[in-house]
Write a protein that holds these residues in place. Structure first.
Motif, short mmCIF file in Angstrom:
data_model
loop_
_atom_site.label_atom_id
_atom_site.label_comp_id
_atom_site.label_asym_id
_atom_site.label_seq_id
_atom_site.Cartn_x
_atom_site.Cartn_y
_atom_site.Cartn_z
N ASP A 341 0.85 -1.19 0.00
CA ASP A 341 0.00 0.00 0.00
C ASP A 341 0.89 1.24 0.00
OD1 ASP A 341 -2.15 1.67 0.16
OD2 ASP A 341 -2.53 1.35 2.29
N LYS A 346 -2.13 5.93 -4.30
CA LYS A 346 -3.53 6.15 -3.93
C LYS A 346 -4.10 7.32 -4.73
CE LYS A 346 -2.90 4.66 0.89
NZ LYS A 346 -2.99 5.07 2.31
N GLU A 350 -7.92 9.93 -1.37
CA GLU A 350 -7.43 9.05 -0.30
C GLU A 350 -6.11 9.57 0.28
OE1 GLU A 350 -7.30 4.92 -1.29
OE2 GLU A 350 -9.30 4.93 -2.19
#
Length: 400
Positions: A341, A346, A350
């Motif tokens: 992640d 993103k 976000e």
């Protein structure tokens, strides 16, 4: 005196003054009076709270900071874990700084009780937990900053005051705009050798202009956590989906939902398998460094009953202006990479959601941005004061 007071708060429109600018003046004056106490309190408590982490660290310097020992073998993550296991302490989270002069933060369970201590990686000494006696003071300051010590009622009063402040910043900018280009220099400087009234006027106008954008940003990010509709506007404007539509329709994109569901199923299978950890902490950290190849504060969360995976988080400061951007990777108990992640991968909405707190507090770039925010909030503190002084001086000059 009553007539003077009425004249000072209900002035007539001046000759050659546009109706728009007159409206801005009236709005600026009245909203400034109504919100002055709230604005002062929010900015003042923001100044007090700005250096909370730094003050706490200095207060606990004997635990947070360690003396770097040249040519000494540093305790690795595995060494720390083994030492704690010998003392019947099960490590749950380990945080290692990229600053060699800082100790290692260790969270662990002992007899079912969760605790956190600091560990000297050069001597192998447990330094103990931080002294939390300052927490009461900072918690009170934070409650004042968020709720005026009045719970939800105070939160709404504060939110209304900050909304007024946002408009005050806009109207103040309109009123600051000079009529002619040749007057621009005068609007951008403070005449320090002037009489008190002129100096106070310059401080209000000029410092208000220089801090306008940052105060506006701080106010908007503060409203983000107070009003859902502000949160909605910001998220939608950054390309996200309205919170209300998500709640009403409860739908995500097919790809995102499929990926999330697949990951949940994998985690459940890993829990059922109940496999033992087959990889060391040092190996996990090395694998994480291979995926996230930069030096940073690194936190490793060990597998537990809720999550069967290693979760490694790193704060990336190698990008624009050293902004602190969080990245996260997870590994199963065999050391296989399961998820990655990365902050920069993103979508914009976000990214903003992930950083809204450090963007609001100034922690986004560490100590330099905290100092900048402190100065800006100090100026924000002064604006209601200098504004009231301007009005008071005008009242004294008012003819009956």
């Amino acid at each position: 005196m009553k007539k003077k007071l009425l004249k000072s708060i209900f002035r007539k429109r001046r000759k050659n003054e546009t109706f728009f600018k007159y409206l801005m003046w009236i709005s600026h004056f009245w909203l400034g009076i109504l919100s002055s106490i709230v604005v002062f309190m929010v900015c003042f408590t923001g100044c007090l709270y700005a250096f909370k982490n730094q003050i706490t660290e200095i207060y606990n310097r004997d635990k947070v900071f360690v003396e770097k020992v040249s040519n000494a073998k540093r305790f690795s993550a595995d060494d720390v874990q083994n030492q704690f296991l010998k003392n019947h302490k099960k490590i749950t989270v380990l945080t290692v700084s990229n600053d060699e002069g800082r100790s290692v933060s260790v969270s662990y369970e002992e007899n079912g009780v969760a605790q956190t201590t600091f560990f000297n990686q050069y001597t192998g000494e447990e330094l103990g937990a931080v002294d939390t006696s300052l927490n009461v003071f900072f918690e009170t300051v934070l409650d004042l900053h968020k709720n005026l010590l009045m719970g939800n009622v105070g939160r709404q009063i504060l939110g209304a005051g900050v909304l007024m402040f946002v408009f005050l910043l806009f109207s103040g900018f309109v009123l600051w705009l000079p009529k002619r280009i040749r007057n621009l220099k005068q609007s951008l400087t403070v005449k320090w050798n002037a009489r008190f009234q002129r100096l106070n006027y310059d401080l209000h106008n000029t410092l208000g202009f220089y801090t306008f954008l940052l105060l506006f940003f701080i106010a908007i990010t503060g409203l983000y956590v107070t009003y859902p509709w502000v949160k909605n506007i910001l998220i939608v404007s950054l390309g996200g989906e309205s919170i209300s539509s998500i709640n009403a329709e409860n739908k995500e994109s097919d790809d995102a939902f499929t990926g999330l569901l697949s990951d949940m199923i994998q985690k459940q299978n890993e829990k059922k398998e109940g496999q033992k950890v087959k990889i060391s902490l040092d190996e996990i950290l090395k694998k994480a460094d291979d995926v996230l190849p930069y030096k940073a504060v690194t936190t490793i969360e060990l597998p537990n009953e809720e999550n069967p995976r290693f979760v490694v988080s790193k704060i990336n400061t190698t990008h624009f202006l050293g902004m602190m951007l969080p990245d996260e990777v997870t590994f199963d108990k065999n050391g296989e990479l399961k998820t990655k992640d990365l902050f920069l991968d993103k979508p914009l909405n976000e990214q903003f959601t992930a950083l809204v707190k450090p963007l609001h507090t100034g922690e986004i770039m560490g100590l330099p941005s905290i100092i900048l925010y402190f100065i800006v909030c100090l100026i924000g503190c002064s604006l209601p004061v200098t504004g009231i002084v301007i009005w008071w001086h005008r009242l004294q000059k008012q003819k009956v």
